[in-house]
Design a protein around this motif. Structure first.
Motif, PDB file in Angstrom:
ATOM      1  N   ASP A  86       0.837  -1.202   0.000  1.00 15.00           N
ATOM      2  CA  ASP A  86       0.000   0.000   0.000  1.00 15.00           C
ATOM      3  C   ASP A  86       0.871   1.251   0.000  1.00 15.00           C
ATOM      4  O   ASP A  86       1.968   1.258   0.549  1.00 15.00           O
ATOM      5  N   PHE A  87       0.398   2.280  -0.665  1.00 15.73           N
ATOM      6  CA  PHE A  87       1.195   3.523  -0.727  1.00 15.73           C
ATOM      7  C   PHE A  87       0.385   4.711  -0.213  1.00 15.73           C
ATOM      8  O   PHE A  87      -0.848   4.657  -0.148  1.00 15.73           O
ATOM      9  N   VAL A  88       1.099   5.771   0.118  1.00 11.40           N
ATOM     10  CA  VAL A  88       0.491   6.914   0.804  1.00 11.40           C
ATOM     11  C   VAL A  88      -0.250   7.868  -0.146  1.00 11.40           C
ATOM     12  O   VAL A  88       0.275   8.242  -1.194  1.00 11.40           O
ATOM     13  N   LEU A  89      -1.461   8.250   0.259  1.00 10.78           N
ATOM     14  CA  LEU A  89      -2.227   9.257  -0.481  1.00 10.78           C
ATOM     15  C   LEU A  89      -2.203  10.593   0.267  1.00 10.78           C
ATOM     16  O   LEU A  89      -2.219  11.659  -0.342  1.00 10.78           O
ATOM     17  N   TRP A  90      -2.175  10.488   1.586  1.00 12.01           N
ATOM     18  CA  TRP A  90      -2.194  11.697   2.419  1.00 12.01           C
ATOM     19  C   TRP A  90      -1.336  11.430   3.651  1.00 12.01           C
ATOM     20  O   TRP A  90      -1.449  10.356   4.251  1.00 12.01           O
ATOM     21  N   LYS A  91      -0.459  12.367   3.983  1.00  7.72           N
ATOM     22  CA  LYS A  91       0.352  12.137   5.183  1.00  7.72           C
ATOM     23  C   LYS A  91       0.173  13.236   6.222  1.00  7.72           C
ATOM     24  O   LYS A  91      -0.018  14.407   5.840  1.00  7.72           O
ATOM     25  N   PRO A  92       0.212  12.881   7.499  1.00  8.49           N
ATOM     26  CA  PRO A  92      -0.022  13.889   8.534  1.00  8.49           C
ATOM     27  C   PRO A  92       1.131  14.868   8.637  1.00  8.49           C
ATOM     28  O   PRO A  92       2.267  14.551   8.271  1.00  8.49           O
ATOM     29  N   LYS A  93       0.799  16.028   9.135  1.00  8.72           N
ATOM     30  CA  LYS A  93       1.786  17.111   9.289  1.00  8.72           C
ATOM     31  C   LYS A  93       2.867  16.744  10.313  1.00  8.72           C
ATOM     32  O   LYS A  93       2.582  16.141  11.340  1.00  8.72           O
ATOM     33  N   TRP A 101      -2.256  21.390   5.174  1.00  7.41           N
ATOM     34  CA  TRP A 101      -3.625  21.799   4.848  1.00  7.41           C
ATOM     35  C   TRP A 101      -4.584  20.976   5.714  1.00  7.41           C
ATOM     36  O   TRP A 101      -4.239  19.826   6.083  1.00  7.41           O
ATOM     37  N   SER A 102      -5.776  21.538   6.016  1.00 13.98           N
ATOM     38  CA  SER A 102      -6.712  20.699   6.787  1.00 13.98           C
ATOM     39  C   SER A 102      -7.434  19.767   5.847  1.00 13.98           C
ATOM     40  O   SER A 102      -7.678  20.089   4.678  1.00 13.98           O
ATOM     41  N   SER A 103      -7.785  18.605   6.415  1.00 13.17           N
ATOM     42  CA  SER A 103      -8.469  17.579   5.628  1.00 13.17           C
ATOM     43  C   SER A 103      -9.350  16.770   6.581  1.00 13.17           C
ATOM     44  O   SER A 103      -9.212  16.909   7.793  1.00 13.17           O
ATOM     45  N   PRO A 104     -10.199  15.922   6.031  1.00 10.24           N
ATOM     46  CA  PRO A 104     -11.031  15.092   6.920  1.00 10.24           C
ATOM     47  C   PRO A 104     -10.173  14.166   7.796  1.00 10.24           C
ATOM     48  O   PRO A 104     -10.666  13.601   8.757  1.00 10.24           O
ATOM     49  N   TRP A 105      -8.889  14.007   7.455  1.00 13.23           N
ATOM     50  CA  TRP A 105      -8.010  13.099   8.217  1.00 13.23           C
ATOM     51  C   TRP A 105      -7.013  13.887   9.062  1.00 13.23           C
ATOM     52  O   TRP A 105      -6.007  13.350   9.511  1.00 13.23           O
TER      53      TRP A 105
END
Ligand code: AMP
Ligand code: ZN
Length: 468
Positions: free
Chosen positions: A181-188, A195-199
């Motif tokens: 599996d690969f990353v689509l969104w990573k935490p700050k 940027w803010s996101s639902p995650w």
């Protein structure tokens, strides 16, 4: 027209999705520094592909992104104590200057990843909804095994990939459900742009950027997706998985990849000290020579960059430019206006050259062969055209060479700098004209010089001139 398609591993006949139109996406550079001479290769190659399509009458929608959020940009910003956007904006501007100098035309659209975050959040959400992605502690992963066609571009077998990744899983290095599996969104991370996101606060992974920008500016399905061959895996493989899983249609019909550029037969690398930016190379050679050099080899093969080979390209290009400039001279001195029957017959040869040029380009953009045809034309022009020919004929010969060079992005119009002695001679002629009260001629000379960027000043000590 045949294009070598990495997806099918063969030359496929090009059929556009929409008659007369081509939609093309080329992965652009990550802007943390000046672009290097390797980055220039896809720019030159795919700009030439675009030019050829346009020459054939296609309407080309050409999109090429700037990746302006990435680990290297963030690192540079933190080191310099500046915003990431200061780093990326500067190098986008510098990249654009280099592209202009390489005669790479501006894209229809140059999207920037940081301006497309909403679209990325939307596509990631769709992937989660459709069961192709999942979130773990602020990171969103793409579920690679959920996409059936995974590996179709790079021809990798998913089970072989899994075997290669098993050690990571054992070590428990991350929280992925599957090592593939690969990353689509990573935490700050502290101090990073986010940027803010639902995650939660974070930033997108690299692969999702291109899937989203391509969709927004070209649609769910496009004709051509291109980049350097290092992008086939994992970048383009992952783009296919994301786009096709989210949009439910085949992503790109044709995948084109350029080979790598090496320096003196070695991989270019900063640590080896054989790393060159376009800016540095531009100080040594005219960048038009670099463009010509790159197009002298087939785009899919590796290319070796060495002083000797670049100088050979320079000699070749000079031969073409000299021939064009001779044709200009002959045109100016030709006495006959209209084309003769004999000349018409000779022009047939040039039509034939033009057709052969097209045939070379239609065989997977064989620019090397196309250039050799331009050389043949130059040889014939040098041998056959004299000032006894008509202006119409000379103009046609020159026009054919100009048009084909333009398809390759080679500028044949080299502004010749007017020499000081010619300026002095014209000034003397102007003074003589004034003495004879021939003011019309005097003005004409002044204007002629002005057009060449020479400004005259009438002073008490006589006429002075300067370059504008
Ligand atoms: P990057 O900024 O590394 O993402 O690269 C931007 C583009 O340049 C991609 O299409 C790469 O495949 C291409 N590229 C990078 N290095 C080279 C090289 N040495 N030769 C040819 N293409 C390259
Ligand atoms: Zn990309």
């Amino acid at each position: 027209m045949k294009i070598y398609n990495t997806l099918t591993r063969q030359k496929d006949e090009f059929k556009p999705l929409e008659e007369g139109k081509v939609s093309m996406y080329v992965c652009g550079p990550t802007v943390y520094d000046y672009i290097h001479i390797g980055n220039a290769r896809p720019m030159i190659v795919f700009d030439t592909v675009r030019r050829y399509f346009e020459y054939k009458g296609y309407d080309v929608n050409f999109v090429s992104n700037f990746t302006d959020v990435d680990d290297k940009i963030i690192k540079k910003a933190i080191e310099g104590g500046i915003d990431a956007s200061v780093v990326s904006e500067k190098f986008i501007e510098e990249a654009k200057k280099d592209m202009t100098a390489l005669n790479v035309r501006e894209a229809t659209k140059h999207p920037k990843a940081t301006e497309e975050i909403d679209g990325m959040i939307e596509m990631i959400s769709t992937l989660i909804e459709k069961g192709h992605a999942y979130e773990k502690n602020g990171t969103v992963y793409f579920k690679t095994r959920s996409f059936e066609g995974y590996g179709k571009l790079s021809k990798k077998n998913i089970d072989d990939l899994e075997a290669g990744h098993r050690d990571i899983k054992v070590a428990g290095a991350d929280e992925k459900e599957d090592p593939l599996d690969f990353v689509l969104w990573k935490p700050k991370k502290e101090g990073e742009i986010s940027w803010s996101s639902p995650w939660g606060e974070g930033r997108p992974g690299w692969h999702i950027e291109c899937s989203v920008m391509s969709k927004k500016y070209l649609g769910d399905q496009i004709d051509i997706h291109a980049g350097g061959e290092d992008l086939i895996f994992p970048h383009h493989e992952n783009e296919i998985a994301q786009s096709e899983a989210a949009n439910g249609v085949e992503f790109a019909r044709y995948w084109m990849h350029n080979g790598f550029l090496n320096i003196d037969n070695q991989k270019m690398s900063k640590s080896k000290g054989n790393f060159f930016t376009v800016r540095e190379i531009g100080e040594k050679y005219p960048l038009q020579v670099i463009r010509f050099f790159m197009l002298s080899s087939h785009y899919r093969g590796p290319i070796n960059f060495s002083e000797e080979l670049v100088m050979a390209a320079k000699t070749g290009l000079d031969r073409i430019l000299t021939a064009v400039s001779n044709l200009e001279y002959l045109y100016d001195n030709a006495k006959l206006e209209n084309i003769t029957d004999e000349e018409k017959a000779t022009l047939e040869e040039f039509v034939e050259f033009s057709n052969r040029f097209d045939t070379a380009m239609e065989d997977d953009f064989n620019t090397a062969d196309a250039i050799s045809i331009v050389f043949e034309m130059v040889r014939v022009a040098n041998a056959k055209v004299t000032s006894d020919n008509s202006k119409e004929f000379i103009e046609s010969v020159k026009g054919t060479i100009d048009v084909l060079c333009d398809v390759l992005g080679i500028e044949t119009k080299v502004e010749k700098e007017i020499l000081a002695e010619d300026i002095e001679r014209l000034i003397e002629e102007r003074q003589a004209a004034r003495k004879e009260k021939n003011f019309a001629r005097a003005d004409e000379i002044r204007n002629e010089l002005l057009e060449k960027g020479i400004i005259l000043e009438d002073t008490r000590e006589g006429v002075k001139w300067k370059r504008a």
